[in-house]
Design an enzyme around this catalytic site. Structure first.
Site, PDB file in Angstrom:
ATOM      1  N   GLU A  18       0.819  -1.214   0.000  1.00 52.22           N
ATOM      2  CA  GLU A  18       0.000   0.000   0.000  1.00 52.22           C
ATOM      3  C   GLU A  18       0.856   1.270   0.000  1.00 52.22           C
ATOM      4  OE1 GLU A  18      -3.702  -0.534   2.530  1.00 52.22           O
ATOM      5  OE2 GLU A  18      -2.415  -2.130   3.297  1.00 52.22           O
ATOM      6  N   PHE A 182     -14.790 -15.262  -0.119  1.00 52.33           N
ATOM      7  CA  PHE A 182     -13.679 -14.357  -0.379  1.00 52.33           C
ATOM      8  C   PHE A 182     -12.442 -14.834   0.370  1.00 52.33           C
ATOM      9  CE2 PHE A 182     -17.365 -11.882  -1.441  1.00 52.33           C
ATOM     10  CZ  PHE A 182     -16.957 -11.124  -2.528  1.00 52.33           C
ATOM     11  N   LYS A 184      -8.698 -13.888   1.685  1.00 55.13           N
ATOM     12  CA  LYS A 184      -7.978 -12.663   2.039  1.00 55.13           C
ATOM     13  C   LYS A 184      -6.666 -12.985   2.749  1.00 55.13           C
ATOM     14  CE  LYS A 184     -12.282 -10.099   2.890  1.00 55.13           C
ATOM     15  NZ  LYS A 184     -12.992  -9.195   3.843  1.00 55.13           N
ATOM     16  N   SER A 190      -6.490  -2.440   1.845  1.00 56.46           N
ATOM     17  CA  SER A 190      -6.797  -1.837   0.542  1.00 56.46           C
ATOM     18  C   SER A 190      -7.175  -2.888  -0.499  1.00 56.46           C
ATOM     19  CB  SER A 190      -5.613  -1.000   0.032  1.00 56.46           C
ATOM     20  OG  SER A 190      -5.431   0.135   0.832  1.00 56.46           O
ATOM     21  N   SER A 191      -7.725  -4.006  -0.059  1.00 53.28           N
ATOM     22  CA  SER A 191      -8.169  -5.095  -0.942  1.00 53.28           C
ATOM     23  C   SER A 191      -7.025  -5.762  -1.694  1.00 53.28           C
ATOM     24  CB  SER A 191      -9.223  -4.588  -1.954  1.00 53.28           C
ATOM     25  OG  SER A 191     -10.355  -4.094  -1.281  1.00 53.28           O
ATOM     26  N   GLN A 221     -17.425 -16.184   4.098  1.00 54.71           N
ATOM     27  CA  GLN A 221     -18.631 -16.443   3.316  1.00 54.71           C
ATOM     28  C   GLN A 221     -19.095 -15.150   2.651  1.00 54.71           C
ATOM     29  OE1 GLN A 221     -22.815 -17.153   5.109  1.00 54.71           O
ATOM     30  NE2 GLN A 221     -21.995 -19.208   4.780  1.00 54.71           N
ATOM     31  N   GLY A 222     -19.446 -15.228   1.387  1.00 57.08           N
ATOM     32  CA  GLY A 222     -19.979 -14.070   0.693  1.00 57.08           C
ATOM     33  C   GLY A 222     -21.428 -13.815   1.096  1.00 57.08           C
ATOM     34  N   SER A 327     -10.988   8.849   0.439  1.00 57.48           N
ATOM     35  CA  SER A 327     -11.029   8.074   1.683  1.00 57.48           C
ATOM     36  C   SER A 327     -12.198   8.482   2.556  1.00 57.48           C
ATOM     37  CB  SER A 327      -9.718   8.236   2.455  1.00 57.48           C
ATOM     38  OG  SER A 327      -8.640   7.696   1.728  1.00 57.48           O
TER      39      SER A 327
END
EC number: 6.3.2.4
Length: 365
Positions: A18, A182, A184, A190-191, A221-222, A327
């Site tokens: 980032e 998803f 991660k 910041s994804s 879980q989405g 932001s």
């Protein structure tokens, strides 16, 4: 006599994915510090951490802020020192209070907070514990669970297990979470490194991607939900305060890095158009989330809200939220009646007051 301005050390960049976002955030904060409201009280000194973790003083830091992009190789003095922290640059020991604008590992995770703590100099934001727990999604989710805060179903996975792509692991994730889900990295923001899995092949690919970035992973879980955010400030000697809510709206499949930081890909609605009862639940839960991980100073807390069922889930906390033009953190406080120059000043003064309280034998975290 005119009082001597307080020396504020704005530190940005960092050995993190980032890095570029940090530069954009720092430029916004620097402008707020140079606003007439603050310029007479504070002397701003900028410091830059390059992508290899080297610390640089004002000359390079100011150049990076002006150009709005990471330092180029020809801008760095040669020969380059080895990567990593090798000592403080000139002027750093004269700083009265540090203002870290660092996102991700090596800046938001308690490492630089530990350095400032050892130096016994005040700094804005959470301490070592709050930063570390808030950064690591596995630890963060465990803290939220211990506090009884609602979250979407999730599973913690190690990178070593993910790398093996064993059928039992994939079977477990499919049974426990289903699709979509998803994947991660636990310690990036910041994804960065996040992917959406809709079948076994994309789940395997997502696990491989995340495992290359972090030894600790989270799979969630989405859910079909609106994305709400709340800004929090205070803590320590001050009561925690929550802002109005904001909503992130986007047309992409999900809120990925490109959508988050590209103009026109998303927009915000402030205040979020939700029932007041939902807004109150979010604000209360945001403060509980900060207390659960030991966060203070500034944080942004994110939620999922299912309009159909009324369910509200805590998504995550960000203990050093962005300050770019897009932001939510500064925009949420502006909508709550706290302008950016005032917000930055209050964060600095809160850090100084907390440090004085702790150094005089008061409570600490």
């Amino acid at each position: 006599m005119t009082p001597t301005p307080i020396a504020v050390g704005l530190i940005f960049g960092g050995a993190s994915g980032e890095h570029a976002v940090s530069i954009r955030s720092a430029a916004t904060v620097a402008a707020a510090m140079r606003d007439a409201e603050n310029a007479s009280s504070y002397a701003l000194h900028c410091f830059y951490i390059d992508p290899e973790g080297r610390w640089w003083g004002a000359e390079l830091a100011d150049a990076v802020l002006r150009q709005g992009s990471p330092a180029r190789l020809e801008q760095l003095p040669q020969p380059l020192p080895p990567p990593g922290f090798r000592g403080l640059p000139a002027g750093a020991l004269e700083i009265d209070v540090w203002l870290p604008v660092l996102h991700g590992p090596n800046g938001e995770d308690g490492t630089i907070q530990g350095l400032f703590t050892l130096m016994q100099v005040p700094y804005v934001g959470s301490g070592v514990l709050g930063s570390a727990v808030g950064m690591d999604k596995q630890a963060m989710k465990a803290a939220f669970a211990a506090a009884g805060l609602p979250q979407v179903p999730y599973a913690c996975v190690s990178a070593s297990a993910a790398a093996q792509n064993d059928d039992p692991l994939l079977d477990q994730l499919e049974s426990q979470l289903g699709y979509p889900c998803f994947v991660k990295p636990a310690n990036l923001g910041s994804s960065v490194g996040i992917s959406k899995a809709t079948d076994r092949a994309s789940l395997q690919a997502g696990l491989k991607l995340a495992a290359a970035l972090d030894p600790r992973l989270v799979v969630e879980q989405g859910v079909t939900a609106r994305e709400l955010e709340c800004a929090v400030r205070g803590g320590g000697h001050q009561p925690l305060q929550a802002s109005v809510l904001g909503e992130i709206c986007f047309e992409a499949d999900w809120y990925d890095y490109e959508t988050k930081y590209s103009e026109g890909k998303s927009h915000t609605v402030i205040p979020a158009l939700v029932p007041e009862a939902v807004a109150e639940r979010c604000r209360g839960m945001a403060i509980e989330a900060c207390e659960a991980v030991g966060a203070m100073g500034l944080s942004r807390v994110d939620f999922f809200f299912c309009e159909a069922s009324g369910e509200l889930w805590l998504n995550e906390i960000n203990t050093l939220p962005g300050f770019t033009s897009q932001s939510m953190y500064p925009m949420l406080w502006a909508a709550t009646g706290v302008a950016l120059p005032t917000l930055v000043r209050e964060l600095i003064e809160g850090a100084r007051e907390w440090h004085l309280q702790v150094s005089s034998g008061g409570p600490s975290t």
